[in-house]
Scaffold this motif. Structure first.
Motif, short mmCIF file in Angstrom:
data_model
loop_
_atom_site.label_atom_id
_atom_site.label_comp_id
_atom_site.label_asym_id
_atom_site.label_seq_id
_atom_site.Cartn_x
_atom_site.Cartn_y
_atom_site.Cartn_z
N PRO A 120 0.98 -1.17 0.00
CA PRO A 120 0.06 0.05 -0.13
C PRO A 120 0.94 1.32 -0.04
N ALA A 121 0.53 2.39 -0.66
CA ALA A 121 1.17 3.70 -0.64
C ALA A 121 1.53 4.08 0.68
N GLY A 122 0.57 3.89 1.50
CA GLY A 122 0.99 4.30 2.92
C GLY A 122 2.12 3.79 3.60
N ARG A 123 2.63 2.60 2.98
CA ARG A 123 3.69 2.02 3.64
C ARG A 123 4.90 2.04 2.71
N VAL A 124 5.21 2.99 1.82
CA VAL A 124 6.29 3.23 0.82
C VAL A 124 6.95 4.28 0.90
N SER A 125 8.10 4.24 1.06
CA SER A 125 9.01 5.59 0.84
C SER A 125 9.88 5.67 -0.46
N VAL A 126 10.37 6.81 -0.90
CA VAL A 126 11.34 6.85 -1.95
C VAL A 126 12.57 7.61 -1.33
N ARG A 127 13.65 7.13 -1.75
CA ARG A 127 14.97 8.12 -1.25
C ARG A 127 15.50 8.61 -2.63
N LEU A 128 15.79 9.84 -2.54
CA LEU A 128 16.28 10.83 -3.72
C LEU A 128 17.47 11.42 -3.07
N SER A 129 18.54 11.63 -4.08
CA SER A 129 19.67 12.56 -3.49
C SER A 129 19.94 13.75 -4.73
N PRO A 130 18.99 14.65 -4.92
CA PRO A 130 19.00 15.30 -6.20
C PRO A 130 20.20 16.32 -6.68
N LEU A 144 5.64 11.53 -7.21
CA LEU A 144 5.32 10.81 -6.12
C LEU A 144 4.41 11.40 -5.33
N ASN A 145 4.23 12.53 -5.32
CA ASN A 145 3.10 13.20 -4.61
C ASN A 145 1.65 12.82 -5.00
N ARG A 146 1.86 12.64 -6.24
CA ARG A 146 0.30 12.25 -6.89
C ARG A 146 0.07 10.72 -6.52
N LEU A 147 1.31 10.07 -6.53
CA LEU A 147 0.98 8.61 -6.21
C LEU A 147 0.62 8.31 -4.61
N GLY A 148 0.91 9.26 -3.92
CA GLY A 148 0.52 9.45 -2.57
C GLY A 148 1.38 8.40 -1.43
N ILE A 149 2.64 8.26 -1.74
CA ILE A 149 3.66 7.53 -0.73
C ILE A 149 3.68 8.30 0.36
N ALA A 150 3.95 7.39 1.44
CA ALA A 150 3.99 8.12 2.95
C ALA A 150 5.14 8.86 2.98
N VAL A 151 6.12 8.38 2.48
CA VAL A 151 7.27 9.15 2.95
C VAL A 151 8.39 9.41 1.59
N LEU A 152 8.67 10.83 1.53
CA LEU A 152 9.75 10.98 0.62
C LEU A 152 11.09 11.39 1.61
N GLY A 171 3.03 14.77 1.60
CA GLY A 171 3.40 13.54 2.59
C GLY A 171 4.47 14.05 3.43
N ALA A 172 4.84 12.70 4.31
CA ALA A 172 5.89 13.03 5.24
C ALA A 172 7.21 13.21 4.47
N LEU A 173 7.87 14.22 4.95
CA LEU A 173 9.12 14.76 4.40
C LEU A 173 10.19 14.31 5.25
N MET A 174 11.15 13.36 4.77
CA MET A 174 12.21 12.99 5.69
C MET A 174 13.70 13.68 5.08
N LEU A 175 14.64 14.16 5.84
CA LEU A 175 15.71 14.79 5.52
C LEU A 175 16.85 14.14 6.06
N ASN A 176 17.92 14.28 5.25
CA ASN A 176 19.15 13.47 5.81
C ASN A 176 20.15 14.07 5.23
N GLY A 177 21.35 14.00 5.87
CA GLY A 177 22.53 14.37 5.53
C GLY A 177 23.46 15.38 6.37
N GLY A 178 24.20 14.86 7.21
CA GLY A 178 25.13 15.67 8.18
C GLY A 178 24.28 16.49 9.04
N TYR A 179 23.08 16.00 9.76
CA TYR A 179 22.34 16.43 10.70
C TYR A 179 22.92 16.17 11.97
#
Ligand SMILES: Cc1cc2nc3c(=O)[nH]c(=O)nc-3n(C[C@H](O)[C@H](O)[C@H](O)COP(=O)(O)O)c2cc1C
Length: 370
Positions: A230-240, A263-271, A299-307
């Motif tokens: 289900p989209a509500g259990r899916v995340s995608v990781r991008l490093s633009p 990805l927003n249109r697909l309604g995934i849980a976490v980017l 959706g929920a936005l997760m950030l990463n890198g040197g935090y």
């Protein structure tokens, strides 16, 4: 010190169907300690993840969707029955310790060496080798080391189709192994990123050329994965803005803005947006990525890198992200949420034991006493 009750890092977060008790996420971390033969997760791996179950969410280390997807020795897979059973040990241990965990689905593409899939060259959008790139391999005597990547072959239409099927099988297997969902790894210069980026994809068929065509493989993989999870259990990781592993997209704002909006249109849980170049000492650049993060994704936005915990707190308070994934800090501090709640102290990560080996530098980082 911020009191827990007022601390944004400790406020719960609902992300699709996922309920995170805090905003402190374990970032995906390859540790090259899968059981051999067969790249099968084992009890040691279950212990490592269970130690980190205090995370709001655990993202697994990158996990190969097939043998040809493999680019580094000793990394786990999710395509054999033994691997599914091995991962079950891990998810059971994490759930018993009160945690939640997504499996990161990985295809290395051109970042690979032929010895990892004998007789088959690495597969990529185009036959463009990263001359400066190396991967970890192990020889017949068991000696490990970094090796220049093998020249890749451009994927045929049939190979693209079978790769999409491999993603579907991997997603299905992940759910059978007890994961709470999956993360599609489309970052850090691996296969899906290689298709997106203009300098690694010079195909002239429907999977290359225009931006629409370069996005096609990721979007078809997403459709295949979303048919299993289900989209509500899916995340995608991008490093633009990732510039390592020979990546240099001509127009990242356009490429990743388009991807984030889809990805927003697909309604995934976490980017998850990862600023991974910090690993090579680059200054953090998350502020430059705003245009294709918060503006494009609801959706929920997760950030990463040197935090640091302080920067993570400020980011969430400012509304720039909903949660933060910590890589090296969580690697070295199995009880990271507890330590953040007490304002430290923190163990230092030991780079010499990041990849390969056994319990040393893996499950022996101490938790705070009492
Ligand atoms: C040992 C190690 C292994 C990593 N393995 C992965 C991985 O499997 N998948 C992934 O997407 N990123 C991987 N990364 C990148 C991290 O997830 C993260 O983006 C990076 O460490 C920056 O975050 P940090 O500053 O909090 O450590 C790895 C990083 C390290 C240090």
């Amino acid at each position: 010190m911020t009191e827990r009750a007022d601390d944004p890092l400790f406020s719960p977060l609902t992300a699709g169907e996922l309920e995170l008790p805090n905003r402190i996420v374990l970032a995906p971390l390859t540790r090259s300690r899968a059981g051999q033969p067969g790249n099968v997760p084992r009890q040691l791996n279950a212990d490592y993840y269970a130690q980190r179950a205090g995370a709001g969410l655990i993202l697994s280390e990158a996990t190969n969707i097939s043998q040809i997807a493999t680019g580094y020795a000793l990394t786990p897979g999710i395509y054999t029955d033994q691997q599914v059973a091995g991962w079950r040990l891990v998810t059971d241990a994490v759930h018993a310790a009160g945690g939640r965990m997504l499996l990161q689905l990985w295809h290395c593409g051109r970042m690979s060496h032929e010895s990892l899939h004998p007789g088959e060259a690495p597969r990529a959008p185009s036959a463009i080798r990263c001359d400066s790139c190396q991967v970890f391999t192990v020889d017949a005597e068991g000696r490990g080391g970094l090796t220049p990547v093998s020249p890749p072959q451009a994927m045929t239409a049939a190979e693209i189709k079978s790769t999409i099927d491999d993603y579907a099988r991997a997603a299905r297997n992940a759910m059978a192994a007890g994961f709470d969902g999956v993360q599609v790894h489309s970052a850090n210069g691996y296969l899906l990123h290689q298709f997106l980026a203009s300098n690694t994809n010079t195909r002239t068929d429907g999977y290359g050329g225009s931006l629409t065509n370069r996005c096609r493989l990721l979007f078809e993989v997403m459709d295949a994965v979303l048919a299993e999870v289900p989209a509500g259990r899916v995340s995608v990781r991008l490093s633009p803005l990732f510039g390592l592993n020979g990546m240099a997209d001509a127009n990242p704002a356009d490429t990743f803005g388009t991807v984030a909006a889809h990805l927003n249109r697909l309604g995934i849980a976490v980017l998850e947006i990862a600023d991974t170049d910090v690993m090579a000492g680059a200054e953090p650049r998350m502020e430059q990525m705003r245009d294709f993060t918060r503006k494009r994704f609801d959706g929920a936005l997760m950030l990463n890198g040197g935090y640091t915990p302080e920067r993570a707190r400020a980011t969430i308070s400012a509304g720039d992200g909903d949660c933060v994934s910590f890589g090296r800090l969580f690697l070295a501090n199995p009880d990271l949420p507890e330590r953040i709640g007490r304002d430290g102290p923190y163990n230092e990560p030991n780079q010499a034991t990041f990849y390969g080996g056994g319990a040393e530098g893996y499950t022996d980082y101490p938790a705070l006493a009492g």
